[in-house]
Design an enzyme around this catalytic site. Structure first.
Site, short mmCIF file in Angstrom:
data_model
loop_
_atom_site.label_atom_id
_atom_site.label_comp_id
_atom_site.label_asym_id
_atom_site.label_seq_id
_atom_site.Cartn_x
_atom_site.Cartn_y
_atom_site.Cartn_z
NE ARG A 80 -3.02 0.48 3.29
CZ ARG A 80 -2.59 1.07 4.42
NH1 ARG A 80 -2.22 2.34 4.41
NH2 ARG A 80 -2.51 0.40 5.54
CE1 TYR A 138 -15.87 9.94 -16.50
CE2 TYR A 138 -15.43 10.07 -14.15
CZ TYR A 138 -15.78 9.34 -15.26
OH TYR A 138 -16.03 8.01 -15.14
CG ASP A 186 -9.49 14.22 -16.22
OD1 ASP A 186 -8.79 13.62 -17.06
OD2 ASP A 186 -10.52 13.72 -15.71
CE LYS A 199 -12.20 5.96 -18.87
NZ LYS A 199 -12.56 7.22 -18.26
C1 PLP Z 1 -13.08 7.62 -16.94
C2 PLP Z 1 -12.69 9.01 -16.59
C3 PLP Z 1 -12.35 9.38 -15.29
C4 PLP Z 1 -12.45 8.42 -14.13
O1 PLP Z 1 -11.52 7.42 -14.22
P1 PLP Z 1 -11.74 5.94 -13.59
O2 PLP Z 1 -10.47 5.26 -13.92
O3 PLP Z 1 -12.94 5.36 -14.25
O4 PLP Z 1 -11.96 6.14 -12.13
C5 PLP Z 1 -11.93 10.67 -15.06
N1 PLP Z 1 -11.87 11.57 -16.06
C6 PLP Z 1 -12.23 11.28 -17.32
C7 PLP Z 1 -12.16 12.32 -18.36
C8 PLP Z 1 -12.66 9.99 -17.63
O5 PLP Z 1 -13.05 9.70 -18.87
#
Ligand code: PLP
Length: 388
Positions: free
Chosen positions: A59, A112, A183, A208
């Site tokens: 962790r 998001y 992000d 992603k």
């Molecule tokens: C999917 C996504 C997230 C969240 O990510 P997870 O790995 O599903 O927790 C955050 N920002 C964007 C733009 C996303 O497409």
């Protein structure tokens, strides 16, 4: 297309991270272990006293996860990075490390949906107020910033694809000592390196493009050593959203092909967006690459965009007729996906962010995968014909 990225940094994605430690293996081992033992009492006590940094418990620190973090930090041009069990874990742990009750956050609109819900639930309970501004309106951002603690960006956003001049927005916040975060999941570090544009903290849903194969849920934050240390000191160990060694290993494997995958998503995505824009039954295509120019700092475009059908097209028939495009959320993998806006608008989750996300009822979001432009286009053309 990848100008701004040092070709030697890209090359370092491909070479092994061995440094002679793992029998010259070309792929690093997965340290699938929860704990690491000590050779003797002195070894143990010197670790507890912080006299040496070594893995004790996964962790806290795990060598496979650390390899992924170092790879990502290099790719983002950041001093350090920290992996998480999901993108949301990276986002929540980062935000919670830099705010206190009563603080105010300024966020760009259309973020998001689960980030929006984080702000509307947990942060609301902490009496943290969030002001949403249109990130394309620099004067509105400048007006909203004074007194804020954190400026939260996402660019491009992931339904209507608002694309911001990230460097300019970051400098507005920096002048006032406001911590900035973004992000960067849509562009990936191949097409946008926000640290180099003056942003403090970059988060990704590694589920992603970084992973790229739809087989892992993970997240990461990159930034200065000092800021990453702050996250490491609180939200990271105590909220405990640790990235697992196996998932880190999958990310290392996925990231080796990130540059060529992004180029393929870009080429097919641009071509399909252009053809849709010229289609009689399409009202509008939301794709940053169709503007006269990309915002400063954005070097390319990915495979995720949306478009709005003209009235009268049967979106259910369109979605069901598609063959290569599967109905599915998420994106960033090898496969092409479609999400109809009218479906998302029916989602029960509270606070309901579909409207805040900018979703038009006649819109459809596409992720253009790696199947190739012509098969994908003929799939779309056939489905539109069946739906009109
Ligand atoms: C999917 C996504 C997230 C969240 O990510 P997870 O790995 O599903 O927790 C955050 N920002 C964007 C733009 C996303 O497409």
């Amino acid at each position: 297309m990848t100008d701004g990225l040092d070709p030697f940094d890209l090359a370092s994605l491909i070479v092994a991270h061995d440094e002679g430690n793992y029998a010259e293996a070309v792929v690093p081992p997965i340290f699938q272990t929860s704990l690491f033992t000590f050779s003797d009492y002195d070894d143990m006590i010197s670790s507890y006293r912080g006299e040496k940094v070594r893995p004790i418990y996964t962790r806290g620190l795990n060598p496979t996860v650390r390899m992924f973090e170092e790879m990502l930090a290099k790719l983002e041009g950041a001093e350090d990075a920290l992996g998480f069990a999901s993108g949301m874990s990276a986002i929540s742990s980062t935000v919670l490390s830099f705010i206190e009750p009563g603080d105010r956050i300024v966020a760009v609109k259309h973020v998001y949906p689960d980030a929006f819900r984080l702000f509307g639930t947990i942060l609301k309970k902490m009496k943290v107020e969030v002001t949403y501004v249109d990130g394309r309106d620099e004067e509105a951002v400048a007006r909203a910033l004074p007194g804020a603690k954190l400026f939260y960006m996402e660019s491009p956003t992931s339904w209507v694809m608002d694309a911001h001049d990230v460097g300019t927005l970051a400098s507005l916040a920096r002048q006032q000592g406001i911590v900035t975060m973004i992000d960067n999941s849509w562009a990936s570090p191949i097409f946008q390196q926000p640290i180099k544009l003056g942003v403090d903290l970059v988060v990704h849903s590694a589920s992603k493009y970084l992973g790229g194969h739809s087989d892992v849920v993970a997240g990461v934050v990159a930034g200065s050593k000092e800021m990453i240390a702050r996250i490491k000191a609180e939200a990271y160990p105590y909220l405990g959203g640790k990235l697992s060694p196996f998932d880190a290993w999958l990310l290392i494997r996925g990231m080796r092909t990130l540059p060529i995958r992004m180029r393929a998503h870009e080429a097919s995505g641009m071509e399909i967006a252009r053809r849709l824009q010229n289609h009689d039954l399409v009202e509008q295509v939301c794709h940053p690459g169709l503007a006269n120019r990309l915002p400063n700092g954005l070097k390319g475009t990915s495979g995720l965009f949306s478009f709005i059908f003209r009235e009268g097209v049967d979106i259910r028939a369109f979605a069901d007729r598609l063959d290569l495009f599967k109905l599915g959320v998420s994106w960033g993998g090898h496969e092409s996906l479609i999400v109809p806006g009218e479906v998302v608008l029916q989602q029960k989750a509270q606070p309901n962010s579909a409207h805040a996300f900018g979703i038009h009822a006649r819109s459809v979001r596409l992720h253009i995968g790696l199947e190739g432009t012509e098969p994908l286009w003929s799939d779309i053309e056939g489905a539109i014909a069946a739906a009109s």
